[in-house]
Design a protein around this motif. Structure first.
Motif, PDB file in Angstrom:
ATOM      1  N   HIS A 134      19.245   3.183 -13.515  1.00  0.00           N
ATOM      2  CA  HIS A 134      18.905   1.976 -12.758  1.00  0.00           C
ATOM      3  C   HIS A 134      18.057   2.322 -11.535  1.00  0.00           C
ATOM      4  CE1 HIS A 134      19.246  -1.826 -10.629  1.00  0.00           C
ATOM      5  NE2 HIS A 134      19.824  -1.198  -9.614  1.00  0.00           N
ATOM      6  N   TYR A 135      18.461   3.344 -10.788  1.00  0.00           N
ATOM      7  CA  TYR A 135      17.728   3.685  -9.562  1.00  0.00           C
ATOM      8  C   TYR A 135      16.315   4.181  -9.872  1.00  0.00           C
ATOM      9  CZ  TYR A 135      22.397   3.499  -7.464  1.00  0.00           C
ATOM     10  OH  TYR A 135      23.643   3.105  -7.046  1.00  0.00           O
ATOM     11  N   VAL A 136      16.179   4.965 -10.923  1.00  0.00           N
ATOM     12  CA  VAL A 136      14.853   5.488 -11.256  1.00  0.00           C
ATOM     13  C   VAL A 136      13.967   4.383 -11.823  1.00  0.00           C
ATOM     14  CG1 VAL A 136      13.571   7.149 -12.658  1.00  0.00           C
ATOM     15  CG2 VAL A 136      15.722   7.830 -11.569  1.00  0.00           C
ATOM     16  N   THR A 137      14.538   3.480 -12.590  1.00  0.00           N
ATOM     17  CA  THR A 137      13.765   2.336 -13.088  1.00  0.00           C
ATOM     18  C   THR A 137      13.285   1.467 -11.930  1.00  0.00           C
ATOM     19  OG1 THR A 137      15.024   2.296 -15.158  1.00  0.00           O
ATOM     20  CG2 THR A 137      13.833   0.289 -14.568  1.00  0.00           C
ATOM     21  N   ASN A 138      14.153   1.257 -10.950  1.00  0.00           N
ATOM     22  CA  ASN A 138      13.775   0.482  -9.769  1.00  0.00           C
ATOM     23  C   ASN A 138      12.673   1.196  -8.990  1.00  0.00           C
ATOM     24  OD1 ASN A 138      13.981  -1.648  -7.896  1.00  0.00           O
ATOM     25  ND2 ASN A 138      15.368  -0.459  -6.611  1.00  0.00           N
ATOM     26  N   TRP A 139      12.765   2.507  -8.889  1.00  0.00           N
ATOM     27  CA  TRP A 139      11.708   3.299  -8.238  1.00  0.00           C
ATOM     28  C   TRP A 139      10.367   3.097  -8.950  1.00  0.00           C
ATOM     29  CZ3 TRP A 139       9.032   7.255 -10.747  1.00  0.00           C
ATOM     30  CH2 TRP A 139       8.128   7.969  -9.963  1.00  0.00           C
ATOM     31  N   ALA A 140      10.389   3.197 -10.282  1.00  0.00           N
ATOM     32  CA  ALA A 140       9.152   3.051 -11.053  1.00  0.00           C
ATOM     33  C   ALA A 140       8.536   1.669 -10.857  1.00  0.00           C
ATOM     34  CB  ALA A 140       9.438   3.303 -12.531  1.00  0.00           C
ATOM     35  N   GLU A 141       9.382   0.649 -10.858  1.00  0.00           N
ATOM     36  CA  GLU A 141       8.893  -0.715 -10.640  1.00  0.00           C
ATOM     37  C   GLU A 141       8.310  -0.861  -9.238  1.00  0.00           C
ATOM     38  OE1 GLU A 141      10.533  -5.347 -10.778  1.00  0.00           O
ATOM     39  OE2 GLU A 141      11.943  -3.659 -10.832  1.00  0.00           O
ATOM     40  N   SER A 142       8.957  -0.261  -8.253  1.00  0.00           N
ATOM     41  CA  SER A 142       8.528  -0.411  -6.864  1.00  0.00           C
ATOM     42  C   SER A 142       7.188   0.258  -6.604  1.00  0.00           C
ATOM     43  CB  SER A 142       9.597   0.173  -5.921  1.00  0.00           C
ATOM     44  OG  SER A 142      10.814  -0.539  -6.031  1.00  0.00           O
ATOM     45  N   VAL A 143       7.020   1.488  -7.074  1.00  0.00           N
ATOM     46  CA  VAL A 143       5.752   2.183  -6.814  1.00  0.00           C
ATOM     47  C   VAL A 143       4.598   1.528  -7.568  1.00  0.00           C
ATOM     48  CG1 VAL A 143       6.892   4.373  -6.316  1.00  0.00           C
ATOM     49  CG2 VAL A 143       6.143   3.886  -8.659  1.00  0.00           C
ATOM     50  N   THR A 144       4.921   0.790  -8.624  1.00  0.00           N
ATOM     51  CA  THR A 144       3.878   0.137  -9.414  1.00  0.00           C
ATOM     52  C   THR A 144       3.514  -1.240  -8.881  1.00  0.00           C
ATOM     53  OG1 THR A 144       4.690   1.286 -11.386  1.00  0.00           O
ATOM     54  CG2 THR A 144       3.222  -0.602 -11.737  1.00  0.00           C
ATOM     55  N   ASN A 145       4.510  -1.980  -8.402  1.00  0.00           N
ATOM     56  CA  ASN A 145       4.307  -3.399  -8.118  1.00  0.00           C
ATOM     57  C   ASN A 145       4.364  -3.805  -6.652  1.00  0.00           C
ATOM     58  OD1 ASN A 145       4.084  -3.947 -10.886  1.00  0.00           O
ATOM     59  ND2 ASN A 145       6.301  -4.167 -11.103  1.00  0.00           N
ATOM     60  N   GLU A 146       4.682  -2.906  -5.724  1.00  0.00           N
ATOM     61  CA  GLU A 146       4.870  -3.344  -4.338  1.00  0.00           C
ATOM     62  C   GLU A 146       3.617  -3.974  -3.753  1.00  0.00           C
ATOM     63  OE1 GLU A 146       5.721  -0.320  -1.509  1.00  0.00           O
ATOM     64  OE2 GLU A 146       4.008   0.938  -2.052  1.00  0.00           O
ATOM     65  N   ASP A 147       2.469  -3.467  -4.116  1.00  0.00           N
ATOM     66  CA  ASP A 147       1.211  -4.013  -3.603  1.00  0.00           C
ATOM     67  C   ASP A 147       0.923  -5.368  -4.249  1.00  0.00           C
ATOM     68  OD1 ASP A 147      -1.227  -4.477  -2.518  1.00  0.00           O
ATOM     69  OD2 ASP A 147      -2.191  -2.654  -3.237  1.00  0.00           O
ATOM     70  N   ARG A 148       0.990  -5.419  -5.560  1.00  0.00           N
ATOM     71  CA  ARG A 148       0.668  -6.660  -6.289  1.00  0.00           C
ATOM     72  C   ARG A 148       1.603  -7.800  -5.909  1.00  0.00           C
ATOM     73  NH1 ARG A 148       1.457  -6.478 -12.624  1.00  0.00           N
ATOM     74  NH2 ARG A 148       3.621  -6.596 -11.915  1.00  0.00           N
ATOM     75  N   ASP A 149       2.891  -7.492  -5.756  1.00  0.00           N
ATOM     76  CA  ASP A 149       3.873  -8.528  -5.434  1.00  0.00           C
ATOM     77  C   ASP A 149       4.119  -8.677  -3.935  1.00  0.00           C
ATOM     78  OD1 ASP A 149       4.121  -8.897  -8.130  1.00  0.00           O
ATOM     79  OD2 ASP A 149       5.990  -7.785  -8.342  1.00  0.00           O
ATOM     80  N   ASP A 150       3.423  -7.875  -3.131  1.00  0.00           N
ATOM     81  CA  ASP A 150       3.494  -7.963  -1.662  1.00  0.00           C
ATOM     82  C   ASP A 150       4.956  -7.985  -1.185  1.00  0.00           C
ATOM     83  OD1 ASP A 150       2.599  -8.048   0.914  1.00  0.00           O
ATOM     84  OD2 ASP A 150       1.565  -9.973   0.748  1.00  0.00           O
ATOM     85  N   TYR A 151       5.665  -6.909  -1.494  1.00  0.00           N
ATOM     86  CA  TYR A 151       7.101  -6.842  -1.232  1.00  0.00           C
ATOM     87  C   TYR A 151       7.471  -7.185   0.205  1.00  0.00           C
ATOM     88  CZ  TYR A 151       8.324  -4.494  -5.673  1.00  0.00           C
ATOM     89  OH  TYR A 151       8.564  -4.191  -6.986  1.00  0.00           O
TER      90      TYR A 151
END
Length: 313
Positions: A134-151
């Motif tokens: 779960h933590y690594v999947t969340n990491w992968a999502e975050s490094v990929t989408n933080e810019d596009r989704d403007d976290y």
């Protein structure tokens, strides 16, 4: 910084063990790995990120009750994991380097060492491994989408996701202690701290991130108040920070995080103390800027008065 100094001896032992294993890696990966380990060793270098990556297992003694041997094993695994994920970040964030093959190969060897330690602590049927996924999947999502989704603008706590794998140590400690009911609360506490830590890093790194086009919470906050056509420049950002006082609402988010963390009562006083350390530095930066701005304004006003007096004479 008692949350750090009381553990320096144990950290030195943990890093010594890690370096002994890394030194045995095939050449040139051993020397490259030792350089990484030295760079991110908090006993040798002052760095906020490396504090929590290395120290979280020790901060978990209070809420979990695990022993020193278990703390050191979790810390050793976290060191290998920290170096692995930092290498991933370097490869993703930097222009292609001549040694990218060595970096990726080194990362895989570090990952193997991390798994070696974890397998000694947690059997294959342990829920630990589901948390790890779960933590690594969340990491992968975050490094990929933080810019596009403007976290930072839309859901700022999600900025903690990039450092989310650090929670492997806290969750591991609670599982070893037979306290799984505390995991959710501790996850939230750590995410709050990681968010403020990311905010501190984003202030320090905004010039570099602006130049490289990397996502940065402070820059995102400034950009959110401008039109899409009004692109940010270094001068515009400096005006927002040093003239218009944008650090005020920025730091207020970290202040709110402190209140939320204390009210959460997750059980780790040292984690709270670390957050206070981060907040103190952010607050000091903001207050220094505002104090200097006030002095400059008063100086200009005094100059205006003096010139008026001269003109009258």
């Amino acid at each position: 910084m008692e949350w750090f100094t009381r553990y320096t001896t144990q950290l030195e032992l943990v890093y010594a063990k890690a370096e002994e294993r890394i030194a045995a890696f095939p050449a040139p990966l051993g020397s490259l790995g030792l350089a990484y380990a030295h760079k991110f060793n908090p006993v040798k270098h002052d760095s906020n990120k490396d504090y929590i990556c290395s120290l979280l297992p020790f901060w978990m003694k209070e809420p979990s009750g695990i022993n020193d041997s278990q703390c050191e094993a979790l810390a050793l695994a976290n060191v290998y994991g920290m170096l692995y994920f930092f290498i991933q970040d370097d490869v993703m964030d930097s222009k292609p380097a001549s040694n990218w093959k060595e970096q990726l190969a080194l990362g895989n060897l570090l990952m193997l060492e991390m798994f070696r330690v974890f397998r000694e602590l947690f059997p294959s049927a342990s829920p630990f491994w589901a948390y790890y996924d779960h933590y690594v999947t969340n990491w992968a999502e975050s490094v990929t989408n933080e810019d596009r989704d403007d976290y930072f603008i839309n859901d700022p706590i999600r900025t903690a996701g990039k450092a989310g794998p650090v929670k492997i140590a806290s969750t591991g400690a609670l599982l070893l202690a037979g306290r799984p009911e505390l995991i959710a609360k501790m996850e939230l506490a750590i995410d709050i701290v990681l968010m403020s830590l990311q905010m501190s890093d984003d202030y320090q790194d905004w010039k570099e991130d602006l130049a490289e086009g990397s996502y940065n919470g402070l820059l995102a906050m400034i950009a959110a108040n401008r039109t899409a056509e009004d692109s940010l420049s270094e001068q515009k950002v400096e005006n927002e920070i040093f003239i218009r006082g944008c650090l005020g609402p920025y730091v207020q988010l970290a202040i709110d995080n402190e209140k939320r963390l204390i009210e959460l009562e997750a059980g780790s006083s040292e984690l709270v103390a670390f957050h206070s350390f981060i907040l103190k530095h952010l607050n000091h930066t903001h207050e220094t800027i505002e104090s200097n701005k006030k002095l400059l304004l008063e100086g200009g006003f005094n100059y205006f008065l003096s010139t008026q007096h001269i003109n009258q004479e």
